[in-house]
Design a protein around this motif. Structure first.
Motif, PDB file in Angstrom:
ATOM      1  N   GLN A 294       0.823  -1.205   0.000  1.00  0.00           N
ATOM      2  CA  GLN A 294       0.000   0.000   0.000  1.00  0.00           C
ATOM      3  C   GLN A 294       0.858   1.257   0.000  1.00  0.00           C
ATOM      4  O   GLN A 294       0.608   2.204  -0.763  1.00  0.00           O
ATOM      5  N   PHE A 295       1.894   1.276   0.843  1.00  0.00           N
ATOM      6  CA  PHE A 295       2.757   2.450   0.882  1.00  0.00           C
ATOM      7  C   PHE A 295       3.540   2.585  -0.418  1.00  0.00           C
ATOM      8  O   PHE A 295       3.723   3.700  -0.938  1.00  0.00           O
ATOM      9  N   ALA A 296       4.005   1.461  -0.959  1.00  0.00           N
ATOM     10  CA  ALA A 296       4.724   1.497  -2.234  1.00  0.00           C
ATOM     11  C   ALA A 296       3.833   2.021  -3.350  1.00  0.00           C
ATOM     12  O   ALA A 296       4.281   2.793  -4.216  1.00  0.00           O
ATOM     13  N   PHE A 297       2.565   1.637  -3.321  1.00  0.00           N
ATOM     14  CA  PHE A 297       1.625   2.092  -4.347  1.00  0.00           C
ATOM     15  C   PHE A 297       1.411   3.598  -4.260  1.00  0.00           C
ATOM     16  O   PHE A 297       1.470   4.311  -5.270  1.00  0.00           O
ATOM     17  N   THR A 298       1.167   4.109  -3.056  1.00  0.00           N
ATOM     18  CA  THR A 298       0.895   5.535  -2.902  1.00  0.00           C
ATOM     19  C   THR A 298       2.131   6.379  -3.195  1.00  0.00           C
ATOM     20  O   THR A 298       2.030   7.433  -3.828  1.00  0.00           O
ATOM     21  N   VAL A 299       3.305   5.925  -2.747  1.00  0.00           N
ATOM     22  CA  VAL A 299       4.513   6.711  -3.000  1.00  0.00           C
ATOM     23  C   VAL A 299       4.873   6.674  -4.480  1.00  0.00           C
ATOM     24  O   VAL A 299       5.391   7.666  -5.028  1.00  0.00           O
ATOM     25  N   SER A 300       4.582   5.590  -5.169  1.00  0.00           N
ATOM     26  CA  SER A 300       4.871   5.506  -6.602  1.00  0.00           C
ATOM     27  C   SER A 300       3.990   6.465  -7.391  1.00  0.00           C
ATOM     28  O   SER A 300       4.444   7.085  -8.367  1.00  0.00           O
TER      29      SER A 300
END
Length: 471
Positions: A13-19
């Protein structure tokens, strides 16, 4: 969800939002500085072409800035909702650094943004140029604080640990931690380069469509000069960054290289391609170049780099992912250098604006800077694992205690909302780019002051659904 536990879903989830988020600040940083250069050149030369380009790219900047702010707010909340262990452990360091970013950079950007977008004929030329420069400076200051916070998580110093919590002792050491200067320059240059390629691709699209105007030629030329100068500089900075990483995070370098073990007395080869296997502890189908790994990573022909097998299994980053993300970044960087060199060659031949094959190359390279940034961030952040604060707190100890159902639902919600909202924003940006700069664009120099916009998006006054928007 898909057999993943709550911890893995939180990371995704964090990787998705930061990407999603990182592409907007990257363009904001580069385009803001580009606007400052355009306005400065207009003031110096009184050439209306620069003014036309300024107003065109200020619309792109306004939309991109708005999406960047919205996507960034979500990440700040995730520190508390999904990573409460990290906030409790290191919040005394990361909290103030992010606060400094808001108090300096964001307030500076927000304070002068209105003057920059809506200040024509309301303030003098000098003050308007000052506002543009302050917005550009604000984006750079934001980069400074964000990279300082993130770099401290990679190379922490200037603290003590009391009762299981980080206590700041030297803010100078915390801010200017060992990896910070390299990562700051690397990311800032990447933002400038990404924006130049984005501008160049926009111009290339118009040239391919037959829209060969002085404004289009000017922005195509400026973008190629930027690529020619900055892409090689980025390679040098990247090399220095790699040496710094080898010193402070050797396991990351070993994983990037897919290097598992050292033979006594033998230099480290460079593995061009292969498939690292974390279970079998080897890189399958490896295509190696002898000595080159030692030459690149240690600047010698006999020194070895640490091998993955010299680190405990639980401390090894996932080589399978970052082996390829790093090579994607490097390959795109080499293509950027090639783009600049070919552009210089065509410029000297006098065919820069007529070579359609090169225009297609420039068009296809448009998203390459942003892709390279994403690949670089994957390499950096996955390469830090299994630590969230390197050597101090493991990522699994930083996550909040949520259920798999909760994390699955929120992840799906993020995917749906982000894809729809920012997908619409992306389509809107592409329509604006297709309109292109208006030749001369003199009417913006004396705007209708009866209209008083209140939001950044109000700066985009052009219709994109009429005949102009359809071309």
């Amino acid at each position: 969800m898909f057999g993943l536990d709550a911890f893995e879903l939180a990371r995704i989830q964090f990787a998705f939002t930061v990407s999603f988020h990182i592409i907007f600040p990257a363009l904001t940083i580069g385009v803001a500085s580009y606007l400052a250069v355009l306005e400065g050149l207009w003031l110096k030369t009184n050439d209306k072409t620069y003014l036309s380009l300024y107003h065109f790219w200020s619309k792109i900047f306004a939309v991109n800035f708005g999406m960047g702010v919205v996507s960034g707010l979500v990440m700040a909340y995730q520190f508390g909702t999904n990573w409460s262990g990290f906030s409790e452990f290191a919040g005394s360091v990361t909290g103030p650094l992010l606060t400094y970013e808001v108090l300096t950079a964001f307030f500076l950007e927000a304070g002068f943004l209105g003057v920059m977008l809506f200040g024509w004929n309301r303030v003098g030329r000098g003050l308007h140029f000052f506002a543009t420069c302050m917005v550009a400076l604000g984006t750079l200051m934001s980069t400074f604080w964000i990279l300082s916070s993130n770099s401290w998580m990679h190379t922490p110093q200037g603290f003590s640990i009391q009762d299981g919590v980080v206590i700041p002792e030297s803010w100078m050491e915390i801010i200017f931690n060992p990896s910070f200067p390299y990562r700051l320059f690397h990311m800032t240059i990447a933002a400038f380069l990404s924006s130049a390629l984005f501008v160049g691709a926009s111009a290339a699209w118009h040239l391919l469509k037959g829209n060969d105007t002085p404004a289009i030629r000017r922005m195509f030329s400026m973008s190629l000069w930027m690529a020619l100068i900055v892409a090689p500089i980025q390679a040098v900075v990247g090399d220095a960054h790699g040496l710094n990483t080898l010193e402070h995070q050797p396991a990351k370098i070993a994983a990037i290289e897919g290097h598992w073990e050292n033979e006594p007395g033998e230099p480290t080869p460079l593995i061009l391609f292969g498939i690292p296997d974390m279970e079998e502890e080897r890189t399958k189908y490896a295509l190696e170049i002898p000595y080159l790994g030692s030459l690149i990573l240690t600047h010698s022909l006999d020194k070895q780099i640490p091998a993955l097998k010299s680190f405990p299994k639980e401390d090894r980053p996932n080589s399978t992912i970052i082996f390829w993300s790093f090579r994607i970044m490097v390959a795109l960087g080499m293509l950027m250098i090639l783009l600049g060199v070919i552009g210089l060659w065509l410029r000297r031949k006098g065919t820069l604006y007529q070579n359609r094959a090169f225009h297609r190359f420039a068009l296809y390279m448009g998203p390459s800077g942003l892709i390279a940034i994403l690949a670089g961030w994957f390499t950096t952040e996955i390469g830090r694992q299994p630590w969230v604060v390197y050597g101090l707190q493991r990522t699994r100890d930083a996550v909040s205690l949520h259920s798999e159902l909760h994390m699955s639902f929120t992840l799906l919600a993020f995917i749906v909302v982000y894809t729809s909202v920012f997908g619409v924003g992306y389509v809107y940006l592409m329509k604006l780019i297709k309109i292109g700069p208006e030749e001369g664009d003199v009417h913006h120099d004396e705007p209708d002051i009866s209209h008083t916009p209140a939001r950044p998006l109000s700066a985009v006054r052009d219709r994109i659904d009429g005949p102009e928007g359809g071309k």
